[in-house]
Design a protein around this motif. Structure first.
Motif: not given
Ligand code: ZN
Length: 439
Positions: A77-89, A427-439
């Motif tokens: 999930f590295k870089g999935l959601a940045d620049d947010l306070p803890l509870m929102t994140w 392998m990691s990039q293919s996870w990121a693509e799946k996760i990104q596509a589902s957002k």
């Protein structure tokens, strides 16, 4: 007796952390998984004439880093959601993503990526608090990485279990499975005071005593956590956990950005270790852990990166650097946490926090050969007045040159020895693509 398993390492400096000296013209002998000898190089070559010698000119040899807090699989999930306070994140991004994606496969792949990143940056032991700890531990065992895996306990259901009873049952099963493994320990990870009610906390304490397992909990991560608890119960979370009997020398409190004198007295009295994760605290604007004050009050402070989704790296050299600088600002004292103290927080203090100081955390004859070398043949580290200063204030993880865990060479000339890096990245990039596509 000399065997194939022995190697003599001859760097420019050896920082043992057994005392504050920096040894020069010394060599260290690894015999299978332990440190067999540390002696002047001329004596070493006479005593062990046919042993393979690894010369590391202009390099500093030291104990490997001990990363005391993280959520390894969150590397995906590295870089999935940045620049947010803890509870929102957490509530809007991380928990929904975990609900959808976390599985045994996710944990295995994410942990593998994290271990590769940690080894390459000089971490030889890590602590992990995440779902499916047995799968994460399996990956560590497969790659020869040392780790303590804290299975999560919380009141609500997740992909890992339906509630406290099932979590606890699974953690005990994982403990039984790994209890004789030389590199792996399993502990309890009650998530945080606001996600775990009294009964499971008491149960965890009783089982930890019975099975001799460590406990790690996120505590006082934000000011809100403390204010909210005081409003609802009249007690600070640290007081509640003390009253529930949770605290002891086998407990690590992670974050502690809020610590008044009462908290510090409690931690000192019960021997609770504080795990400071400065970069995660900075990124989530959670607050500043008063590490200098904690140390002045006799509390052991060690360092962790936290998960890659809130840092966003697993770089203990970066963490050491940030900790040393931030401590001075927080204490308003430029002498707070000098360089050597920051190095101890990243190594021997971490070993103490995890209950492993007799095995790792310093270079001593008989201890495990968890060793790294830092390459000072680098413009960033030139000239040298004090190598320890450069280690904390001028170096970066790209200078980690050799890494051994339990005597096994994991990184040689800055390259991972046992990973197919291209495959890992694909392998990691293919996870990121799946996760990104589902957002
Ligand atoms: Zn955490």
């Amino acid at each position: 007796m000399q065997t194939e398993q022995m190697s003599l390492i001859t760097p420019k400096w050896i920082l043992t952390l057994e005392n504050d000296d920096l040894l020069e013209n010394h060599s260290l002998l690894i015999d299978q998984h332990i440190i067999k000898d540390i002696l002047p190089t001329t004596d070493a070559r006479e005593t062990y004439p046919s042993t393979k010698e690894i010369e590391l000119p202009n390099q500093l040899l030291m104990p490997g880093f001990v990363n005391c807090h993280g959520h390894a699989a969150m590397n995906l999930f590295k870089g999935l959601a940045d620049d947010l306070p803890l509870m929102t994140w957490l509530e809007k991004h991380i928990w929904p993503a975990e609900g959808q994606w976390v599985s045994e496969e996710f944990v295995k792949d994410g942990t593998k990526l994290a271990i590769a990143e940690m080894l390459k940056s000089g971490t030889t032991c890590f602590s992990d608090m995440y779902f499916f700890p047995e799968q994460a531990a399996d990956v560590a065992a497969e790659y020869g990485m040392r780790g303590v895996f804290y299975g999560p306990v919380m009141d609500f259901p997740t992909p890992y279990g339906s509630g406290p009873d099932e979590y606890i049952e699974k953690i005990i099963k994982a403990h039984d499975h790994f209890k004789h493994h030389p590199l792996i320990d399993i502990g309890f990870g009650p998530h945080a005071p606001y996600t775990v009610s009294d009964e499971p906390i008491k149960q965890v304490r009783a089982l930890a005593d019975q099975l001799n397992m460590p406990i790690q909990i996120h505590l006082h991560e934000t000011e809100f956590e403390v204010i909210d608890a005081v409003e609802k119960t009249g007690h600070r979370p640290s007081e509640r956990l003390r009253d529930l009997g949770l605290f002891g020398e086998d407990v690590q409190a992670v974050h502690v950005t809020q610590a008044n004198q009462t908290d510090m007295d409690i931690f000192h009295k019960y021997g609770v270790h504080v795990i400071h994760c400065p970069e995660s605290n900075l990124k989530l604007a959670s607050g500043f852990c008063p590490i200098y004050a904690l140390q002045q009050n006799g509390v052991n402070v060690a360092l962790g990166t936290d998960g890659s989704a809130s840092n966003n790296d697993l770089d203990m050299m970066g963490e050491m650097h940030t900790a040393a600088l931030l401590a001075k600002a927080v204490a308003q004292n430029a002498s707070a946490i000098p360089a050597l103290e920051a190095v101890k927080m990243a190594t021997i203090n971490g070993a103490k926090a995890l209950g492993k100081e007799t095995e790792i955390g310093s270079l001593k004859v008989g201890k495990q050969a968890d060793i790294i070398s830092i390459d000072f043949n680098d413009i960033a580290c030139t000239p040298v007045y004090d190598p320890i200063s450069h280690l904390v204030y001028s170096s970066s993880r790209s200078q980690v040159d050799h890494v051994w865990v339990a005597g096994k060479l994991q990184v040689k000339n800055k390259q991972l020895c046992h990973f197919n890096v291209q495959q890992l990245m694909d392998m990691s990039q293919s996870w990121a693509e799946k996760i990104q596509a589902s957002k």
